[in-house]
Design a protein around this motif. Structure first.
Motif, short mmCIF file in Angstrom:
data_model
loop_
_atom_site.label_atom_id
_atom_site.label_comp_id
_atom_site.label_asym_id
_atom_site.label_seq_id
_atom_site.Cartn_x
_atom_site.Cartn_y
_atom_site.Cartn_z
N UNK A 278 16.34 -101.65 76.83
CA UNK A 278 17.54 -101.29 76.07
C UNK A 278 17.21 -100.27 74.99
N UNK A 279 16.08 -100.46 74.28
CA UNK A 279 15.71 -99.53 73.21
C UNK A 279 15.29 -98.18 73.80
N UNK A 280 14.59 -98.22 74.93
CA UNK A 280 14.22 -96.96 75.59
C UNK A 280 15.47 -96.16 75.96
N UNK A 281 16.46 -96.86 76.49
CA UNK A 281 17.69 -96.19 76.90
C UNK A 281 18.43 -95.61 75.70
N UNK A 282 18.43 -96.35 74.59
CA UNK A 282 19.10 -95.87 73.37
C UNK A 282 18.34 -94.70 72.73
N UNK A 283 17.01 -94.70 72.87
CA UNK A 283 16.19 -93.72 72.17
C UNK A 283 15.92 -92.45 72.97
N UNK A 284 16.02 -92.53 74.28
CA UNK A 284 15.68 -91.38 75.11
C UNK A 284 16.54 -91.30 76.35
N UNK A 285 16.01 -90.65 77.37
CA UNK A 285 16.76 -90.43 78.61
C UNK A 285 16.84 -91.67 79.48
N UNK A 286 15.81 -92.49 79.42
CA UNK A 286 15.76 -93.67 80.27
C UNK A 286 15.06 -93.37 81.59
N UNK A 287 14.36 -94.35 82.13
CA UNK A 287 13.57 -94.15 83.35
C UNK A 287 14.26 -94.62 84.61
N UNK A 288 15.33 -95.38 84.48
CA UNK A 288 16.03 -95.85 85.66
C UNK A 288 15.14 -96.69 86.56
N UNK A 289 15.14 -96.36 87.86
CA UNK A 289 14.37 -97.12 88.84
C UNK A 289 12.87 -96.93 88.69
N UNK A 290 12.45 -95.95 87.90
CA UNK A 290 11.01 -95.72 87.69
C UNK A 290 10.40 -96.66 86.67
N UNK A 291 11.23 -97.45 86.00
CA UNK A 291 10.72 -98.38 84.99
C UNK A 291 10.25 -99.67 85.65
N UNK A 292 9.03 -100.09 85.31
CA UNK A 292 8.49 -101.33 85.83
C UNK A 292 7.85 -102.15 84.73
N UNK A 293 7.45 -103.37 85.05
CA UNK A 293 6.87 -104.29 84.08
C UNK A 293 5.68 -105.02 84.70
N UNK A 294 4.60 -105.18 83.90
CA UNK A 294 3.51 -106.05 84.34
C UNK A 294 2.95 -106.81 83.14
N UNK A 295 2.45 -108.00 83.41
CA UNK A 295 1.93 -108.87 82.35
C UNK A 295 0.61 -108.33 81.82
N UNK A 296 0.27 -108.73 80.60
CA UNK A 296 -0.98 -108.31 80.00
C UNK A 296 -2.14 -108.80 80.87
N UNK A 297 -3.11 -107.93 81.15
CA UNK A 297 -4.19 -108.30 82.07
C UNK A 297 -5.06 -109.44 81.55
#
Length: 421
Positions: A278-297
């Protein structure tokens, strides 16, 4: 919300005597004002909560909910000043942990145990953890989440990274691959300090384990080898110079800050809480489907589990002298039908049992799934420990990242502050 990231939690405000739990037996013509300080300044939660206020006031004509959203950093600064005032607003945001414990010890917070006994069972145990002390409940959770890496799938592919790293060694190798491809690996809001503490905290969890962090909160000793090792692992990352140019002066949600740098494709990832999309979208263009998530290794040879999560959420505490209507309003906004609307919007993650299917955003669904599978949970260190200790963690880790403190000096500084509390 973020968050996101954190210090003392008390606000100045005025309130009247009351015993909470349900709307009071005052005459319907007697006017009651409930002052509510919160950090819901971003959409969609800001509008959702404003609508809940209108609905409640329409059903209770004698009650006015004074809704006061305050930006996160300003909120914390105001609370730090107000801590010494001995007053709170009727309802106020809290992250729980050591900060809330200090407020309880100061007699500023209402024990809600009896008032919410008929509906507290609707909440998941994990969401309540940060707000319960000695078997008593002192705040109502509204959100829960965890910190992890939000990354740009396209930039990972460009650097030849087929899948997110599972170990710290793999993570460092991926940072090198990104740099070799001319890509800034990580965005960091160095100016605000709290985002940097996430790295040391997670590494302490992975190297030393959750029990060691809990023990350190009791014996005030962070000089143990495992905590020094956490700093040494972080220094391995810092030595690779993975952050964007000017990161030491960068904010988090500013137009040129951490979130915007990732959102605009100028860095491959950021370590941040569930509010990041949400903050990324408010602050910039947003990544759409290119945005992913992974847990700390995980960290090879570490005592902590890779499935242990680090994070927190947001809840609402009630001032010791708040009117009865304060608790009644909290009951209303946490009704299953009402809170589900907040979850469906993507503004918060489930805290009520059975809300999981309301998570529509695929990235947030990944976070919710990770939380559901978590074997342990650690609250943000700058909230889990007393405010002075949490601030020292933030300051010392920031100094390590800036190159002005060694891992040993970080451990020693946190220990000295903890022992002086």
């Amino acid at each position: 919300m973020v968050l996101f990231a954190a210090t003392a939690l008390v606000l100045a405000g005025c309130s009247s005597e009351g015993n909470g739990g349900k709307a009071s037996d005052k005459s319907a013509s007697e006017k009651v004002t409930v002052e509510w300080w919160n950090i819901s300044t971003a959409e969609p939660l800001k509008s959702i909560l404003a609508e809940r206020v209108k609905e409640y006031e329409a059903a209770h004509p004698n009650v006015t909910i004074k809704n006061v959203p305050i930006e996160n950093e300003a909120f914390k600064a105001k609370m730090s000043t107000a801590t010494q005032s001995g007053k709170t607003p009727d309802i106020y945001s809290t992250w729980g942990g050591g900060v809330l414990q200090q407020q309880i010890d100061a007699g500023l917070v209402k024990d809600l145990s009896g008032d919410v006994s008929s509906w507290i069972g609707n909440f998941t145990p994990a969401s309540l953890q940060a707000y319960q002390f000695d078997g008593k409940t002192y705040a109502i959770p509204n959100d829960i989440g965890m910190v992890g890496f939000w990354y740009n799938k396209a930039l990972f592919t460009k650097a030849g990274i087929a899948q997110p790293p599972a170990t710290w060694s793999e993570f460092l190798d991926d940072v090198k691959k990104l740099k070799s491809a001319g890509i800034t690996p990580i965005a960091l809001a160095g100016k605000e300090k709290w985002p940097g503490h996430y790295y040391w905290a997670y590494l302490a969890m992975r190297v030393a384990g959750l029990d060691a962090l809990k023990q350190a909160g009791t014996d005030h000793d962070f000089t143990k080898p495992e905590f020094v090792s956490a700093g040494e692992h972080l220094k391995q990352l810092v030595d690779l110079q993975p952050f964007q140019k000017g990161f030491l002066g960068a904010g988090y949600s500013t137009p040129d800050g951490q979130a915007a740098t990732v959102s605009n494709g100028k860095a491959a990832m950021e370590l941040m809480g569930q509010w990041a999309p949400a903050v990324e979208k408010d602050s910039g263009k947003g990544l759409g489907d290119d945005l992913g998530f992974f847990a700390f290794p995980s960290v090879e040879g570490g005592k902590g589990s890779a499935s242990d999560a680090f994070g927190g959420g947001g809840g609402y505490a009630v001032g010791a002298n708040a009117p009865d209507e304060a608790v009644d309003f909290l009951k209303y906004i946490h009704d299953a039908a009402q809170h589900r609307k907040s979850v469906e919007s993507g503004a918060v993650l489930p805290v009520l049992k059975g809300e999981e299917d309301a998570v529509k955003d695929p990235n947030l669904a990944v976070v919710a799934k990770a939380l559901a599978a978590a074997t342990g949970f650690q609250l943000y260190l700058d909230q889990a420990y007393p405010p002075a200790v949490g601030q020292e963690v933030n300051d010392s880790v920031a100094a390590l990242i800036a190159g002005s403190k060694t891992p040993e000096q970080v451990a020693q500084a946190i220990t000295e502050t903890a022992k002086s509390e």
